[in-house]
Write a protein that holds these residues in place. Structure first.
Motif, mmCIF file in Angstrom:
data_model
loop_
_atom_site.group_PDB
_atom_site.id
_atom_site.type_symbol
_atom_site.label_atom_id
_atom_site.label_comp_id
_atom_site.label_asym_id
_atom_site.label_seq_id
_atom_site.Cartn_x
_atom_site.Cartn_y
_atom_site.Cartn_z
ATOM 1 N N VAL A 1 0.843 -1.205 0.000
ATOM 2 C CA VAL A 1 0.000 0.000 0.000
ATOM 3 C C VAL A 1 0.876 1.252 0.000
ATOM 4 C CG1 VAL A 1 -1.682 1.339 1.317
ATOM 5 C CG2 VAL A 1 -1.912 -1.137 1.186
ATOM 6 N N SER A 35 2.278 1.930 -3.331
ATOM 7 C CA SER A 35 1.277 2.415 -4.294
ATOM 8 C C SER A 35 1.006 3.905 -4.100
ATOM 9 C CB SER A 35 -0.037 1.645 -4.140
ATOM 10 O OG SER A 35 -0.756 2.132 -3.008
ATOM 11 N N GLU A 48 -1.314 5.132 -2.536
ATOM 12 C CA GLU A 48 -2.768 5.334 -2.349
ATOM 13 C C GLU A 48 -3.119 4.986 -0.910
ATOM 14 O OE1 GLU A 48 -4.414 6.668 -4.649
ATOM 15 O OE2 GLU A 48 -3.686 6.026 -6.611
ATOM 16 N N GLU A 87 -5.912 2.967 4.328
ATOM 17 C CA GLU A 87 -5.611 1.777 3.544
ATOM 18 C C GLU A 87 -4.540 0.869 4.168
ATOM 19 O OE1 GLU A 87 -8.398 1.658 1.375
ATOM 20 O OE2 GLU A 87 -6.926 1.045 -0.150
ATOM 21 N N MET A 108 -7.556 5.836 -0.628
ATOM 22 C CA MET A 108 -8.536 5.751 -1.710
ATOM 23 C C MET A 108 -9.698 4.828 -1.354
ATOM 24 S SD MET A 108 -7.738 7.864 -3.993
ATOM 25 C CE MET A 108 -8.568 7.411 -5.520
ATOM 26 N N GLY A 109 -9.448 3.853 -0.491
ATOM 27 C CA GLY A 109 -10.566 3.075 0.027
ATOM 28 C C GLY A 109 -10.784 1.704 -0.572
ATOM 29 N N ALA A 110 -9.955 1.288 -1.551
ATOM 30 C CA ALA A 110 -10.177 -0.024 -2.171
ATOM 31 C C ALA A 110 -9.984 -1.143 -1.150
ATOM 32 C CB ALA A 110 -9.237 -0.218 -3.353
ATOM 33 N N ARG A 111 -8.933 -1.046 -0.356
ATOM 34 C CA ARG A 111 -8.684 -2.105 0.632
ATOM 35 C C ARG A 111 -9.644 -2.002 1.811
ATOM 36 N NH1 ARG A 111 -4.062 -1.016 -1.870
ATOM 37 N NH2 ARG A 111 -2.759 -2.744 -2.535
ATOM 38 N N ALA A 141 -12.739 -1.106 1.534
ATOM 39 C CA ALA A 141 -13.974 -1.741 1.037
ATOM 40 C C ALA A 141 -13.825 -3.259 1.032
ATOM 41 C CB ALA A 141 -14.294 -1.226 -0.369
ATOM 42 N N GLU A 142 -12.643 -3.732 0.645
ATOM 43 C CA GLU A 142 -12.404 -5.179 0.599
ATOM 44 C C GLU A 142 -12.431 -5.765 2.018
ATOM 45 O OE1 GLU A 142 -8.993 -8.117 -1.177
ATOM 46 O OE2 GLU A 142 -8.885 -6.011 -1.743
#
Lengths: 334, 318
Positions: free
Chosen positions: A20, A23, A25, A206, A28-31, A33-34
């Motif tokens: 992370v 990256s 990021e 993240e 950003m929230g992708a992880r 959300a996962e």
């Protein structure tokens, strides 16, 4: 020194965090959300909302339950201060109820019922040390009260009330540093909590979500080891009161190992253990006896809670604890 | 140490909360900002909330807040139970809190003023400091967008954000600065549930139990973020220079006579651009244009803040 808890992260956990950071990021929230999807599936809950702490989860749970100025929320005093503090954040009054007794450190439903008034809006039950508390759903439903669960100790226990608050603080069964989560089956509660999360600065980032995601698949393995150690403690400990029973251990996430001793011997025993290289703690000093709560809300009489607050010693417990370490703790208590 | 190594080492240590890295980060932040006390917290919002609660602002108290700011500024006032009173900004071109309008809004209930360093551009604190001193008011600097600028030391308390996109980004995080020993102690106490000892003290055998002496919060920063912050902090001046260069380039590229904020001595988080007609992009409404704060001021009553809200566009610079 045998520490109270000893968090050990695996290299893949660490690598997940570094990925992370590489990256760039971080929010950003992708992880996030996962992780929310993974934790919801783990609990069997409809919604899981990652937050900055369990305190944040309790605060938003109370707000989503409509708790506000003039309301009362019934809580145990045998818990961490956050359970009650979050009631005060909402402008409401925490009303402390008794625990069942030395063998069951969660709320006594009969005492909860006695403390219900026309101002009571909600009840918060604590799954102490990871042992599921006596169910309160029917009582709450009968009185039209929201049931909030403080599941900080109990990451295997699903949602039976309106919302449940989980902790990922560093000494917890599933830890990331500072972190928490609110789970609910109620769509309106979930929507409200997602709105309020930003307003209160309660978002999880993240890197922490990545760490939790990496560790979540091992939670059952970790808890199996915690139960094994708890069974070993139960078999070997002598001369102390050990709350709960063998059957309860099999339903518990075994966050900590509480024992009760004679209050007058407690401090000397802790000192003796410390001298023998064993770190201990007290879960918990009772909230209603803290200065901040006595000043604001008086001092109700809660003899069963007060006894535990004076008799409890929390012994070391962590998944990679060895039998030899456990024996050293047991020996120190003799 | 490189930031990845610093975080990895922290995670391998297994100690993730309120330990030596947070202490070291706070010491480095005190040196960096020039503030006698630097207290690391969980978010920029938490920093503002702690500032308001540490000042014992509460029901019946009024806090003057510029109407052109991110909503957290006014939410923090309400978090403490106090009432935000909106005031106007100097102009759309310099959308900082207007000291003359602040003075007009002072009442016997006013307890504090929050100056916002909008987009990273320092507000002029000299007249505000004089005004606050004359009326016995606390001055809070909302420096959430201005880490790296010379701010946070002239107010009673300074509040910074280390959130995403900030000059020092930790994912989530914040900072409270102050020169006041008592306020610093109070912010530290309230950050961690007003407990008289923490996990780290107990881990080292320095305390065996604790009292809770106030209604506190969990606004702690954890060790991995402190390690990351400590590793990234030396790069902040360079990061700010890059942002200034990007902002200058944006100014040069916009040749339609668009008036823009002055960059003198500033470290912009974003470049604020004004247009005569609204355009698409990241924009901040005036606070009283949001449903949560519509009760605080009538439309048209804060014309310069409304003008700034209508005409600005926030461009990312990095």
């Amino acid at each position: 020194m045998i520490p109270l808890f000893d968090l050990r992260l695996e290299e893949p956990d660490i690598e997940a965090v570094l990925d992370v950071l590489r990256s760039g990021e971080l929010a950003m929230g992708a992880r996030v959300a996962e992780f929310e999807a993974a934790f919801a599936a783990h609990l069997g809950a409809r919604h899981a909302i990652a937050l900055s702490s369990c305190t944040a989860a309790l605060h938003l749970a109370y707000l989503a339950a409509g708790v506000g100025p003039g309301d009362e929320v019934i809580v145990p005093a045998m818990t961490f201060a956050a359970t009650a503090a979050a009631v005060v954040y909402c402008g409401a009054t925490p009303v402390f109820a008794e625990i069942t007794g030395p063998h069951e450190l969660a709320l006594d439903p009969a005492d909860v019922e006695r403390r219900i008034t026309e101002r009571t809006k909600a009840v918060c039950t604590v799954h102490f040390a990871g042992y599921p508390a006596t169910p309160l759903r029917e009582l709450c439903d009968a009185h039209g009260l929201a049931l909030i669960e403080d599941s900080a100790h109990a990451p295997l226990t699903g949602v039976s009330g309106l919302a449940a608050a989980y902790s990922f603080f560093s000494n917890k069964v599933l830890a990331c540093g500072e972190g928490g989560l609110l789970a609910t089956d109620d769509d309106a509660v979930a929507e409200r909590v997602r709105e309020l999360r930003g307003q209160y600065g309660y978002k999880l980032d993240e890197p922490r979500a990545a760490l939790l995601l990496a560790r979540l698949p091992r939670i059952h393995e970790d808890v199996a080891r915690r139960r094994e150690l708890t069974r070993a403690y139960r078999a070997r400990l002598e001369g102390v009161t050990v709350p709960y029973d063998d059957a309860a251990v099999e339903r518990s996430s075994c966050y900590v190992m509480p024992v009760l001793v004679e209050p007058e011997r407690r401090d000397a025993l802790r000192e003796h253990l410390r001298e023998r290289g064993v770190q201990t703690s007290i879960l918990y000093p009772a909230i209603h006896e803290f200065t901040a709560y006595r000043e604001r809300f008086g001092t109700p009489s809660l003899p069963r809670t007060e006894h535990v607050a004076r008799a409890e010693i929390t012994l070391p417990l962590f998944p990679h604890m060895t039998e030899a370490q456990l024996d050293q703790v047991v020996e120190g208590l003799r | 140490m490189n930031e990845l190594d610093a975080v990895a080492e922290c995670l391998r240590s297994g100690w993730l909360t309120m330990g030596p890295r947070t202490q070291a980060f706070e010491q480095a932040l005190a040196e960096f900002t020039g503030a006698p006390h630097a207290i690391a917290v969980s978010s920029g919002t938490a920093a503002l909330q702690l500032a308001c609660v540490a000042l014992r602002l509460g029901p019946g108290d009024e806090v003057i807040v510029p109407a052109f700011t991110f909503s957290a500024t006014a939410h923090a006032v309400r978090f403490a139970g106090a009432t935000p009173v909106l005031c106007d900004v100097v102009s759309a071109q310099a959308p900082h809190i207007d000291p003359a309008d602040v003075e007009r809004r002072i009442t016997p209930r006013t307890r504090a003023v929050i100056a916002v360093h909008v987009f990273g551009h320092p507000a002029d604190l000299t007249p505000l400091r004089a005004l606050c001193d004359a009326h016995g008011l606390a001055l809070i600097e909302d420096a959430a967008q201005a880490f790296g600028a010379a701010v946070g030391t002239r107010g009673t308390l300074g509040c910074f954000s280390f959130g995403a996109g900030k000059q020092l980004s930790l994912g989530a995080g914040g900072l409270v600065t102050t020169a006041d020993d008592e306020l610093a102690a109070r912010v530290r106490l309230l950050r961690s549930h007003a407990m008289t000892s923490g996990t780290w003290d107990r881990h080292r055998g320095h305390a065996s139990s604790y009292d809770v002496v106030d209604i506190g919060f969990n606004f702690r920063l954890d060790e991995p973020r402190a390690a990351l912050g400590l590793a990234k902090l030396p790069n902040v001046p360079q990061e700010v220079e890059r942002r200034r260069a990007a902002a200058r380039a944006a100014r040069d590229a916009l040749t339609d006579g668009t008036p823009m904020f002055s960059l003198d001595g500033a470290s912009p988080a974003v470049a604020g651009v004004l247009y005569d007609t609204p355009r698409e992009g990241r924009r901040y409404p005036a606070l009283h244009e949001l449903p949560a704060f519509a009760d605080l001021a009538a439309p048209g009553s804060l014309p310069r803040a409304e003008d700034a809200a209508r005409r600005h566009l926030a461009l990312d610079v990095f």
